[in-house]
Design an enzyme around this catalytic site. Structure first.
Site, short mmCIF file in Angstrom:
data_model
loop_
_atom_site.label_atom_id
_atom_site.label_comp_id
_atom_site.label_asym_id
_atom_site.label_seq_id
_atom_site.Cartn_x
_atom_site.Cartn_y
_atom_site.Cartn_z
NE ARG A 215 4.28 3.48 -1.59
CZ ARG A 215 4.46 3.94 -0.35
NH1 ARG A 215 5.34 4.89 -0.11
NH2 ARG A 215 3.76 3.46 0.63
NE ARG B 195 -0.85 1.67 3.43
CZ ARG B 195 -0.60 1.99 4.70
NH1 ARG B 195 -1.53 1.90 5.62
NH2 ARG B 195 0.60 2.41 5.04
NE ARG C 159 -0.49 6.42 7.69
CZ ARG C 159 0.59 6.05 7.04
NH1 ARG C 159 1.79 6.41 7.47
NH2 ARG C 159 0.50 5.32 5.94
CE LYS D 266 8.37 2.57 3.71
NZ LYS D 266 7.32 1.61 4.17
NE ARG E 21 1.28 3.48 10.97
CZ ARG E 21 1.77 3.42 9.73
NH1 ARG E 21 3.05 3.60 9.51
NH2 ARG E 21 0.97 3.15 8.72
P1 AP5 Z 1 6.41 2.63 10.68
O1 AP5 Z 1 7.79 3.03 11.03
O2 AP5 Z 1 5.31 3.64 10.81
O3 AP5 Z 1 6.35 1.90 9.27
P2 AP5 Z 1 6.51 2.48 7.80
O4 AP5 Z 1 7.31 1.48 7.06
O5 AP5 Z 1 6.99 3.89 7.82
O6 AP5 Z 1 4.99 2.41 7.36
P3 AP5 Z 1 4.07 3.38 6.50
O7 AP5 Z 1 2.65 2.86 6.63
O8 AP5 Z 1 4.29 4.81 6.86
O9 AP5 Z 1 4.56 3.09 5.12
P4 AP5 Z 1 3.87 3.29 3.83
O10 AP5 Z 1 5.01 3.12 2.95
O11 AP5 Z 1 2.71 2.45 3.50
O12 AP5 Z 1 3.14 4.71 4.01
P5 AP5 Z 1 3.45 6.12 3.40
O13 AP5 Z 1 3.13 7.12 4.41
O14 AP5 Z 1 4.77 6.13 2.73
O15 AP5 Z 1 6.05 1.35 11.62
C1 AP5 Z 1 4.76 0.76 11.61
C2 AP5 Z 1 4.34 0.45 13.07
O16 AP5 Z 1 5.19 -0.59 13.58
C3 AP5 Z 1 4.50 1.65 14.03
O17 AP5 Z 1 3.48 1.62 14.97
C4 AP5 Z 1 5.86 1.37 14.71
O18 AP5 Z 1 5.95 1.95 16.00
C5 AP5 Z 1 5.89 -0.14 14.75
N1 AP5 Z 1 7.25 -0.67 14.65
C6 AP5 Z 1 8.30 -0.16 13.95
N2 AP5 Z 1 9.39 -0.94 14.09
C7 AP5 Z 1 9.00 -2.00 14.87
C8 AP5 Z 1 9.65 -3.16 15.38
N3 AP5 Z 1 10.93 -3.41 15.09
N4 AP5 Z 1 8.94 -4.04 16.13
C9 AP5 Z 1 7.63 -3.80 16.42
N5 AP5 Z 1 6.94 -2.70 15.99
C10 AP5 Z 1 7.63 -1.82 15.23
O19 AP5 Z 1 2.36 6.19 2.21
C11 AP5 Z 1 0.96 6.32 2.44
C12 AP5 Z 1 0.24 6.40 1.11
O20 AP5 Z 1 0.69 7.55 0.36
C13 AP5 Z 1 0.47 5.22 0.15
O21 AP5 Z 1 -0.39 4.14 0.44
C14 AP5 Z 1 0.20 5.88 -1.21
O22 AP5 Z 1 -1.16 5.99 -1.47
C15 AP5 Z 1 0.78 7.29 -1.04
N6 AP5 Z 1 2.20 7.39 -1.46
C16 AP5 Z 1 3.27 7.67 -0.65
N7 AP5 Z 1 4.41 7.66 -1.34
C17 AP5 Z 1 4.07 7.37 -2.63
C18 AP5 Z 1 4.84 7.19 -3.81
N8 AP5 Z 1 6.18 7.30 -3.81
N9 AP5 Z 1 4.17 6.88 -4.95
C19 AP5 Z 1 2.83 6.76 -4.97
N10 AP5 Z 1 2.05 6.91 -3.87
C20 AP5 Z 1 2.66 7.21 -2.70
#
Ligand code: AP5
Length: 216
Positions: free
Chosen positions: A88, A167, A156, A13, A123
């Protein structure tokens, strides 16, 4: 353009958000980045959120909804925005609907759990901007440095395998139901409902970007 990016942790994402925001000239609203900024600043919200995030859980709906409602009133959101990691849970999606926030498209990026676990260990992120890299699949121009600022990249805290598995469990229980929520809405209604876009998220980062662009 008002877009929601839906997908498991590590589905790509954040990676695709960089391209979409640039193409449409809209800001990325990542609730994860907002929470990490609060953790870094040591605010009371950040202290509470850190415990939950490190354990792989979800921060309360009430806090998240409050943060997002405030953020979308800022001037840079006038022409639209991209939600990354929000909503989410069903209550978060309901809160958006109740507040009358119209969404144009929901984009699901679909990647299976085994592939995600492989991705997370490699990552690296730029904490200041949230820009995301992968040591093999999407490397920065200079190892360990952000392409734009040249600052250090970090790993991270919640990218350890055990936390990633937790997660993913939370994603399957609480976030995946949003796929049927938005798909069903889009099939039942025209006009006010967002379009639903499915994109298989395995392949090169650029191929996925092109699929997302053509669908949008
Ligand atoms: P990346 O693009 O970083 O993936 P992502 O989907 O953004 O992953 P996140 O871990 O950031 O998502 P998340 O939803 O768990 O975390 P968030 O920060 O929102 O890609 C991942 C890796 O793969 C990278 O190294 C990239 O380079 C690689 N990659 C990408 N595309 C690729 C491809 N095509 N092929 C190969 N490799 C590839 O949330 C963190 C925490 O915050 C949550 O756990 C929760 O505790 C809290 N939180 C956040 N939002 C909320 C909410 N709305 N409600 C409640 N708690 C929340």
């Amino acid at each position: 353009m008002r877009i929601i990016l839906l997908g498991a942790p590590g589905a790509g994402k954040g990676t695709q958000a960089q391209y979409i925001t640039e193409k449409f000239g809209i800001p990325q609203i990542s609730t994860g980045d907002m929470l990490r900024a609060a953790v870094k600043a040591g605010t009371p919200l950040g202290v509470e959120a850190k415990k939950v995030m490190d354990a792989g859980g979800l921060v309360s709906d009430e806090i998240i909804i409050g943060l997002v409602k405030e953020r979308i009133t800022e001037a840079d959101c006038a022409k639209g925005f991209l939600f990354d990691g929000f909503p989410r849970t069903i209550p978060q999606a309901d809160a958006l609907k109740t507040a009358g926030v119209k969404i144009d498209a929901v984009v699901e990026i679909d990647v299976d759990d085994a592939e995600i676990i492989k991705r997370m260990s490699g990552r690296r992120v730029h904490p200041g901007s949230g820009r995301t890299y992968h040591v093999i699949f999407n490397p920065p121009k200079v190892e360990g440095k952000d392409d734009v600022t040249g600052e250090d990249l970090v790993q991270r805290a919640d990218d350890q395998e055990e936390t990633v598995r937790q997660r993913l469990n939370v994603y399957h229980d609480q976030t995946k139901p949003l796929i049927d929520y938005y798909k069903g809405w889009s099939e039942q209604e025209t006009g006010s409902a967002p379009s639903y876009v499915y994109v298989a998220g395995v392949g090169s980062v650029e191929d996925i970007r092109d699929k997302v662009f053509s669908a949008l």
